[in-house]
Design an enzyme around this catalytic site. Structure first.
Site, PDB file in Angstrom:
ATOM      1  N   ARG A   1      30.296  11.064  37.594  1.00  0.00           N
ATOM      2  CA  ARG A   1      30.693  11.381  39.206  1.00  0.00           C
ATOM      3  C   ARG A   1      30.070  12.173  39.697  1.00  0.00           C
ATOM      4  NH1 ARG A   1      33.611  10.079  35.654  1.00  0.00           N
ATOM      5  NH2 ARG A   1      35.101   8.371  35.953  1.00  0.00           N
TER       6      ARG A   1
ATOM      7  N   LYS B   1      13.619  21.049  21.706  1.00  0.00           N
ATOM      8  CA  LYS B   1      12.709  21.881  20.849  1.00  0.00           C
ATOM      9  C   LYS B   1      13.017  23.279  20.802  1.00  0.00           C
ATOM     10  CE  LYS B   1       9.355  19.175  23.447  1.00  0.00           C
ATOM     11  NZ  LYS B   1       8.219  19.438  24.284  1.00  0.00           N
TER      12      LYS B   1
HETATM   13  N1   CP Z   1      35.392  14.641  37.369  1.00  0.00           N
HETATM   14  C1   CP Z   1      34.109  14.641  36.875  1.00  0.00           C
HETATM   15  O1   CP Z   1      33.386  15.895  36.564  1.00  0.00           O
HETATM   16  O2   CP Z   1      33.642  13.659  36.056  1.00  0.00           O
HETATM   17  P1   CP Z   1      32.215  13.533  35.737  1.00  0.00           P
HETATM   18  O3   CP Z   1      32.371  14.218  34.300  1.00  0.00           O
HETATM   19  O4   CP Z   1      31.723  12.057  35.297  1.00  0.00           O
HETATM   20  O5   CP Z   1      31.177  14.263  36.435  1.00  0.00           O
END
Ligand code: CP
Length: 307
Positions: free
Chosen positions: A60, A88
């Site tokens: 997200r 690396k």
């Molecule tokens: N809520 C959230 O931070 O989702 P992601 O880890 O998918 O970014």
């Protein structure tokens, strides 16, 4: 108010005025997206460059930052630690200084270590946005959550928000608490004793170890993801037992007020924090949170770069 802040590192340091400025600007972008769709894309930040530095996985946050940057006309670079020279032996500071030498304007940083976005500010002239640092803060998640609550017509003064689950490991919970309290909401932390940190219970925040105690009076039920990747010890020996004692099932949902919002930052562990059939219930605003996230990130980019 005129915008002064150069970096977004957390909500602990942010004022209520700043939060409302972000929400109001986000609403403008959201209205544009909803009325014009792709036609709402602009060249507002054309000529500015952004890099999304993700040292930890994300769906997200990374995607919505990229979409927000592109909707504002920015050039976007994406960095994934696993395919970079980190493998690396390149250090975090070397990565920041290397990327900074390419004249970037904004860095979005997600890292497993708390404090890394702040450390980055000492090694770059770019604006830094914290995309989640360990279990410390996830300010953009909290801002999109506040926006979701606000757009649903809720008044923050006296609003009762239960945050349920793995508070100990949750950067979302910490940012959420800072933001909600600044806007005048009342926070109730709900979870098993080992997952509620002592420093939060000492600050006068209400604590409950029984989700059934809070269901009938809260305005928002904010369910947290059980963070298996951050659990060095076995805090929750059995996920079925967790669901039975703290998970949101139909019976529990039916005890909440008709106007209660069910929220979750994602990704959801279906059948652990929330029953599969409730994820898309009419009280659930989980996908609204995701949608609002793009507008919030557009607002932040615009404020940081244009004021
Ligand atoms: N809520 C959230 O931070 O989702 P992601 O880890 O998918 O970014």
């Amino acid at each position: 108010m005129s915008w002064k802040r150069k970096h977004i590192l957390g909500l602990e340091e942010m004022t209520a005025d700043e939060i409302y400025t972000i929400l109001e600007k986000s609403k403008i972008y959201l209205d544009q997206i909803e009325s014009k769709g792709a036609g709402s894309n602009s060249e507002e930040l054309k000529g500015y460059n952004a890099v999304n530095l993700f040292f930890e996985h994300s769906t997200r946050t990374r995607m919505s930052f990229e979409l927000a940057q592109k909707r504002l006309g920015m050039e976007v670079l994406n960095f994934h630690a696993v395919t970079s020279s980190v493998s690396k032996g390149e250090t975090f500071i070397d990565t920041i200084e290397t990327v900074s030498a390419m004249d970037l304007d904004v860095m979005v940083i997600r890292h497993v270590k708390p404090g890394t976005p702040e450390l980055a500010t000492k090694h770059t002239t770019a604006s830094v946005i914290n995309g989640g640092d360990g279990s410390r803060e996830h300010p953009t998640q909290a801002l999109l959550d506040l926006m979701t609550i606000w757009l649903r017509g809720k008044n923050f003064a006296g609003l009762k928000v239960a945050i349920v689950g793995d508070i100990l490991h949750s950067r979302v919970a910490r940012s959420e608490i800072f933001g909600l309290e600044k806007l005048g909401a009342e926070v109730i932390l709900v979870g098993p004793p080992p997952l509620i940190p002592g420093d939060l219970s000492r600050k006068g925040i209400e604590i409950s170890h029984d989700i059934d105690e809070v269901l009938d009076y809260v305005d928002v039920l904010y369910l947290l993801r059980i963070q298996r990747e951050r659990m060095a010890e076995v805090f929750i020996p059995d996920e079925e037992e967790y669901f039975r004692t703290y998970g949101l099932d139909r019976k529990r949902l039916d005890k909440t007020k008709d106007s209660c919002l069910v929220m979750h930052p994602g990704p959801v562990n279906r059948g652990v924090e929330i029953a599969v059939d409730i994820v898309n219930d009419k009280k659930s605003v989980i996908l609204e949170q995701v949608r609002n996230g793009v507008a919030v990130r557009m607002a932040l980019l615009s404020l940081l770069l244009k004021g």
